[in-house]
Design a protein around this motif. Structure first.
Motif, PDB file in Angstrom:
ATOM      1  N   TRP A 183       0.874  -1.187   0.000  1.00 47.64           N
ATOM      2  CA  TRP A 183       0.000   0.000   0.000  1.00 47.64           C
ATOM      3  C   TRP A 183       0.896   1.217   0.000  1.00 47.64           C
ATOM      4  N   TRP A 184       0.529   2.235  -0.787  1.00 47.11           N
ATOM      5  CA  TRP A 184       1.323   3.462  -0.763  1.00 47.11           C
ATOM      6  C   TRP A 184       0.439   4.673  -0.494  1.00 47.11           C
ATOM      7  N   SER A 185       0.876   5.472   0.483  1.00 45.52           N
ATOM      8  CA  SER A 185       0.352   6.834   0.640  1.00 45.52           C
ATOM      9  C   SER A 185       1.461   7.602   1.339  1.00 45.52           C
ATOM     10  N   ARG A 186       1.377   8.921   1.287  1.00 45.93           N
ATOM     11  CA  ARG A 186       2.436   9.703   1.941  1.00 45.93           C
ATOM     12  C   ARG A 186       2.451   9.460   3.437  1.00 45.93           C
ATOM     13  N   ALA A 187       1.275   9.093   3.996  1.00 51.24           N
ATOM     14  CA  ALA A 187       1.190   8.917   5.447  1.00 51.24           C
ATOM     15  C   ALA A 187       1.390   7.460   5.863  1.00 51.24           C
ATOM     16  N   GLY A 188       1.545   6.539   4.904  1.00 51.14           N
ATOM     17  CA  GLY A 188       1.728   5.126   5.249  1.00 51.14           C
ATOM     18  C   GLY A 188       0.435   4.344   5.090  1.00 51.14           C
ATOM     19  N   VAL A 189       0.211   3.374   5.971  1.00 52.43           N
ATOM     20  CA  VAL A 189      -0.938   2.453   5.849  1.00 52.43           C
ATOM     21  C   VAL A 189      -2.270   3.211   5.950  1.00 52.43           C
ATOM     22  N   MET A 193      -3.686   7.400   7.425  1.00 48.42           N
ATOM     23  CA  MET A 193      -3.927   8.492   6.485  1.00 48.42           C
ATOM     24  C   MET A 193      -4.942   9.484   7.028  1.00 48.42           C
ATOM     25  N   PRO A 194      -4.646  10.774   6.919  1.00 47.26           N
ATOM     26  CA  PRO A 194      -5.648  11.763   7.314  1.00 47.26           C
ATOM     27  C   PRO A 194      -6.748  11.863   6.245  1.00 47.26           C
ATOM     28  N   ALA A 195      -7.903  12.426   6.615  1.00 50.08           N
ATOM     29  CA  ALA A 195      -8.976  12.621   5.637  1.00 50.08           C
ATOM     30  C   ALA A 195      -8.462  13.502   4.508  1.00 50.08           C
ATOM     31  N   GLY A 196      -8.880  13.183   3.271  1.00 48.07           N
ATOM     32  CA  GLY A 196      -8.449  13.988   2.125  1.00 48.07           C
ATOM     33  C   GLY A 196      -7.162  13.516   1.505  1.00 48.07           C
ATOM     34  N   GLN A 240      -5.540   5.318  -6.282  1.00 47.43           N
ATOM     35  CA  GLN A 240      -6.892   4.957  -6.666  1.00 47.43           C
ATOM     36  C   GLN A 240      -7.936   5.542  -5.721  1.00 47.43           C
ATOM     37  N   TYR A 241      -7.552   5.689  -4.451  1.00 48.26           N
ATOM     38  CA  TYR A 241      -8.543   6.054  -3.427  1.00 48.26           C
ATOM     39  C   TYR A 241      -8.215   7.387  -2.767  1.00 48.26           C
ATOM     40  N   ILE A 242      -9.248   7.939  -2.137  1.00 48.82           N
ATOM     41  CA  ILE A 242      -9.046   9.082  -1.257  1.00 48.82           C
ATOM     42  C   ILE A 242      -9.813   8.795   0.032  1.00 48.82           C
ATOM     43  N   LYS A 243      -9.213   9.187   1.159  1.00 50.22           N
ATOM     44  CA  LYS A 243      -9.866   8.890   2.448  1.00 50.22           C
ATOM     45  C   LYS A 243     -10.894   9.965   2.773  1.00 50.22           C
ATOM     46  N   ASN A 244     -12.096   9.524   3.148  1.00 50.97           N
ATOM     47  CA  ASN A 244     -13.176  10.455   3.517  1.00 50.97           C
ATOM     48  C   ASN A 244     -13.067  10.877   4.977  1.00 50.97           C
ATOM     49  N   GLU A 245     -13.850  11.909   5.312  1.00 53.73           N
ATOM     50  CA  GLU A 245     -13.889  12.401   6.697  1.00 53.73           C
ATOM     51  C   GLU A 245     -14.290  11.282   7.672  1.00 53.73           C
ATOM     52  N   ASP A 246     -15.230  10.415   7.255  1.00 56.77           N
ATOM     53  CA  ASP A 246     -15.725   9.369   8.160  1.00 56.77           C
ATOM     54  C   ASP A 246     -14.805   8.144   8.198  1.00 56.77           C
ATOM     55  N   GLY A 247     -13.642   8.234   7.539  1.00 52.11           N
ATOM     56  CA  GLY A 247     -12.685   7.127   7.604  1.00 52.11           C
ATOM     57  C   GLY A 247     -12.849   6.107   6.495  1.00 52.11           C
ATOM     58  N   SER A 248     -13.946   6.207   5.714  1.00 52.48           N
ATOM     59  CA  SER A 248     -14.119   5.272   4.598  1.00 52.48           C
ATOM     60  C   SER A 248     -13.269   5.731   3.412  1.00 52.48           C
TER      61      SER A 248
END
Ligand SMILES: [Zn+2]
Ligand SMILES: [Zn+2]
Length: 622
Positions: A183-189, A193-196, A240-248
């Motif tokens: 998995w890749w994101s700037r914040a890790g797993v 990841m923060p929302a957005g 592919q994804y973006i994290k929502n405010e509710d964590g989904s």
């Protein structure tokens, strides 16, 4: 096949698929071994992956030269190098998995000619807790690709890397691993990841050299095993994804591919040799053989160190870095001096060392024509540094003999040789051993060195003229402003921005940082505003001493490539637990940010380019 041929085939393969070639940036520092092919390599492209239009289009390809200073001491085995090239291709909201995986597979098997039966791949197993699905799409594409070649294509689930050592291969070809591996994101797993924040699964390709598994790593072998049987040669990240405010997690409107592959490693796979040096350094090794009259097999370690270090030094010097006592210059100095030591070992005639530059330039001048233009400068810089080192060596050896004359070599003596004469410890042990001294108090030596490094770190941190002695009020205030500015830059331009140099006088501060384009006036205004707000908030500036790991965990900013002692000094603006900024730093600083207002308002005077991908800001308090 040679490096040049693999690189050329790669670039042409993707250009034939409508990719624009982007030039390599100047050497990218990559110190984190866990992000070999992802993350750090694509930093300059992050704004485009987040939706900004890239001037070259939506399909990009490159070969990026890279230098990893953290690995200097590791070089000597069959795969560590400080210099390497990373092959990249990107889709910015254009093609996706259905194109990327078949293309890379076709490149490896048809263009390079790797045996597909020796390739093993991984995919993301999903993260139920965070509602991210398993990447069955990638696994199915791989199943089809292997089936088309008539190769077994069993999919198995591994889990974590640690699980892999227990469950083993299970006859698999395609392996699901957890978020830590795939998995890749700037914040890790996903959890972190923060929302957005955007992120996504990735899929790695490994080459199987078929060497026996070494059980020192665990009972069973698996693709991510470190025993050397498998070599990772490339990784496709699917943003592919973006994290929502509710964590989904939701799908991004435009999905991206970010691929990174190891040029030297793909060549090693092609040659079927887990030792990457004969391929990636072949002409250099041959030249060293003719200069020394020895063969590579006679002393592989020395040949590898000379070849890698000289190559890295050549590229750093071509990028404008000169050997010196601080910053990047210090790495060039260490690289050259370490290489000279090993050149002596294999018997290259003294002062003949700069002759190693020519075969390196010949290997790379097609892709990096600046090397041929600058070869004169490079040879002179290397020869001068060799000369300086030899003079230091001669003085140091005399000193060493004087110490030994007293009957032994104490930790204090060894420390003196390292700090005054720049002797590497390995050289001291060697020279002392040859003179009959077998025992040196290494622990005592390390303790002395640790204390010294902490002090000199404190002193050199701000290459302030005069070091700590210069505690003029205005300089101290500008130093605190410097910390505020670095953080403000990250808030406005992105977290991938880091300091690449700094200089503070009583009149102004200067910071160099990585950023791919001009900073706009609006952004500068925003940055100034943040700094002035933080001055107004009158935050306390706090010094804390802590273990290096702890400081790293807190995300404390540190200097590119610097080595720190186990305990470090850290300055936070605001209390440590809710700090606005945290940096590895020896100070000095004001005690509260409002003191800066006594000098005036924070103003950015100038923003300019200093090198490709590096910007400079000069700012004042007035
Ligand atoms: Zn293994
Ligand atoms: Zn500082």
């Amino acid at each position: 096949m040679t490096l040049q041929e693999v690189r050329k085939k790669y670039l042409e393969f993707f250009k034939a698929r409508e990719h624009a070639e982007i030039p390599s940036a100047s050497l990218v520092p990559m110190n984190d071994p866990t992000t070999l092919f992802t993350g750090s390599g694509m930093q300059p492209l992050v704004p485009y992956l987040l939706g900004k239009d890239h001037p070259a289009g939506t399909r990009l390809v490159d070969s990026q030269k890279a230098f990893r200073s953290g690995d200097i001491e590791e070089v000597g085995d069959n795969r560590h190098t400080t210099f390497f090239e990373m092959l990249g291709n990107w889709s910015l909201g254009d093609y996706f998995k259905q194109e990327q995986l078949p293309w890379f597979f076709e490149f490896l098997t048809s263009e390079v000619g790797l045996d597909p039966a020796k390739l093993y791949v991984t995919a993301f197993m999903g993260d139920e807790k965070n509602n991210v699905p398993r990447d069955t799409e990638a696994a199915e594409i791989w199943q089809r690709l292997f089936a088309e070649k008539g190769i077994d294509n069993k999919v198995v689930e591994i889990g974590s890397e640690e699980d892999g050592y227990q469950v083993g291969m299970q006859g698999g070809r395609i392996f699901y691993y957890d978020a830590k591996k795939n998995w890749w994101s700037r914040a890790g797993v996903p959890e972190k990841m923060p929302a957005g924040e955007p992120g996504g699964p990735d899929s790695e390709v490994f080459y199987d050299f078929g060497t026996p598994h070494d059980t020192k790593w665990g009972p069973e072998c698996h693709p991510n095993c470190d025993c050397g049987r498998f070599l990772e040669i490339g990784n496709s990240v699917f943003m592919q994804y973006i994290k929502n405010e509710d964590g989904s997690f939701a799908l991004l409107p435009k999905q991206n591919v970010d691929f990174g592959g190891g040029l030297e490693r793909i060549l090693a796979a092609k040659l079927g040799n887990p030792d990457i040096f004969p391929g990636a350094h072949g002409p250099i090794l041959a030249h060293l053989e003719s200069l020394s009259g020895k063969t590579y097999a006679d002393d592989v370690k020395s040949f590898r160190i000379i070849a890698d270090h000289t190559k890295a030094a050549v590229f750093l010097i071509a990028d404008g870095v000169r050997p010196g006592p601080a910053d990047q210059g210090y790495f060039v100095r260490r690289l050259i001096r370490r290489a000279v030591r090993y050149a002596d070992k294999i018997g290259i005639a003294q002062s003949g060392f700069a002759q190693v530059v020519r075969p390196i330039v010949d290997m790379y001048k097609d892709q990096y024509p600046e090397l041929e233009e600058k070869i004169g400068e490079i040879e002179v810089a290397i020869a001068d540094e060799e000369d300086r080192f030899r003079k230091t060596l001669a003085r140091g050896i005399k000193e060493l003999e004087r110490y030994i004359g007293a009957g032994n070599l104490t930790a204090q003596d060894a420390f003196q040789l390292v700090t005054t004469y720049g002797f590497p410890l390995e050289l001291i042990l060697e020279e002392a051993g040859e003179r009959g001294i077998k025992q040196i108090d290494i622990e005592g030596f390390k303790e002395l060195l640790g204390k010294h490094q902490e002090l000199s770190r404190a002193g050199s941190e701000q290459k302030f003229k005069g070091g700590l002695a210069d505690t003029a009020e205005q300089t101290v205030r500008l130093h605190t402003a410097h910390h505020l500015l670095l953080k403000a830059l990250q808030l406005v331009l992105g977290p991938e921005v880091h300091q690449r140099g700094s200089n503070i006088t009583q009149e102004r501060l200067r910071i160099d940082f990585n950023y791919p384009q001009k900073v706009t006036r609006e952004q500068l205004d925003e940055i100034e505003k943040i700094v002035n707000e933080k001055i107004k908030e009158d935050l306390p500036v706090v010094r804390t001493e802590m273990a290096k790991e702890e400081a790293e965990k807190l995300g404390a900013e540190h200097e590119f490539g610097a080595k720190y002692p186990d305990r470090v000094s850290v300055y936070s603006v605001g209390p440590l637990d809710k700090a606005f900024s945290i940096e590895f730093c020896g100070g000095p600083h004001v005690s509260h940010t409002a003191e800066l207002a006594q000098s005036g308002v924070f103003k950015i005077q100038k923003e300019e380019a200093v090198a490709q991908g590096i910007r400079r800001i000069k700012a004042i308090l007035q």
